[in-house]
Enzyme design. Sequence first.
Site, PDB file in Angstrom:
ATOM      1  CE1 TYR A  18     -12.770   8.297  15.649  1.00  0.00           C
ATOM      2  CE2 TYR A  18     -12.285   9.862  17.398  1.00  0.00           C
ATOM      3  CZ  TYR A  18     -11.897   9.177  16.266  1.00  0.00           C
ATOM      4  OH  TYR A  18     -10.649   9.373  15.738  1.00  0.00           O
ATOM      5  CG  HIS A  23     -14.254   0.896  17.668  1.00  0.00           C
ATOM      6  ND1 HIS A  23     -14.289  -0.466  17.934  1.00  0.00           N
ATOM      7  CD2 HIS A  23     -12.929   1.220  17.683  1.00  0.00           C
ATOM      8  CE1 HIS A  23     -13.057  -0.920  18.098  1.00  0.00           C
ATOM      9  NE2 HIS A  23     -12.217   0.081  17.952  1.00  0.00           N
ATOM     10  CE1 TYR A  68      -9.460   9.537  20.014  1.00  0.00           C
ATOM     11  CE2 TYR A  68      -7.896  10.444  21.592  1.00  0.00           C
ATOM     12  CZ  TYR A  68      -8.843  10.622  20.599  1.00  0.00           C
ATOM     13  OH  TYR A  68      -9.167  11.881  20.177  1.00  0.00           O
ATOM     14  CG  ASN A  70      -5.547   1.010  20.089  1.00  0.00           C
ATOM     15  OD1 ASN A  70      -6.674   0.540  19.905  1.00  0.00           O
ATOM     16  ND2 ASN A  70      -4.695   1.178  19.104  1.00  0.00           N
ATOM     17  CG  ASP A  95     -16.502  -2.687  18.897  1.00  0.00           C
ATOM     18  OD1 ASP A  95     -15.944  -2.253  19.931  1.00  0.00           O
ATOM     19  OD2 ASP A  95     -15.885  -2.840  17.826  1.00  0.00           O
TER      20      ASP A  95
END
Length: 197
Positions: A18, A23, A68, A70, A95
């Site tokens: 990532y 993000h 992560y 969420n 973002d």
Amino acid sequence: MPPDSFLLVGLGNPGAQYSGTRHNIGFDVIDAVAGKDGSAVFSGKWNALAAKVSLWGVTLHLVKPQTYMNLSGKAVVRFVDFFKIPLSSMIVIHDDLDMKTGRLKLVRGGGAGGHNGIRSIVDSIGSPDFYRLKIGIGRPGSGSTPPQMPVERYVLTSFHQEESQLIAERMSEVVVGLQKFIEGDANQAMNFLNSFK
């Protein structure tokens, strides 16, 4: 009496796959701030990578949640509670799909705007009354990205070359804006950062 410590939280997803994606721009800003203090060392703490640095006359807690996106609030609430950070001294950097790439916007409070990381933080700390620095990443259809690309895939793509150059330029401006905020003038920081359209 002005605050002597601040919490800067950059949102992103852990893992090399990532790194450098849209993000993860919050992580990138935290790294840029850490780069202003050559002694910054990140270590694992409360589901996050965190560093404590002395910069701009205050103590900065730099945090990159590793839960992560969420579940970002799970990490953030631990730092807020332990260090007794008032929400007026916390900025979450993330973002924003609804702003064109490179646009900057510093706001306080408001809704999550569909951002799951912000929603998790609001739910975990029980209030939306903190500052957010939004950094535009555009939507599918910008640059060479096909407009039919699903948003959840788009946010995990890397910036195109021209966008990368713009984001690199914005990083120095973001750091200047954060310094203005931390040195005691939220309105001046807003006026400066929000001028980058």
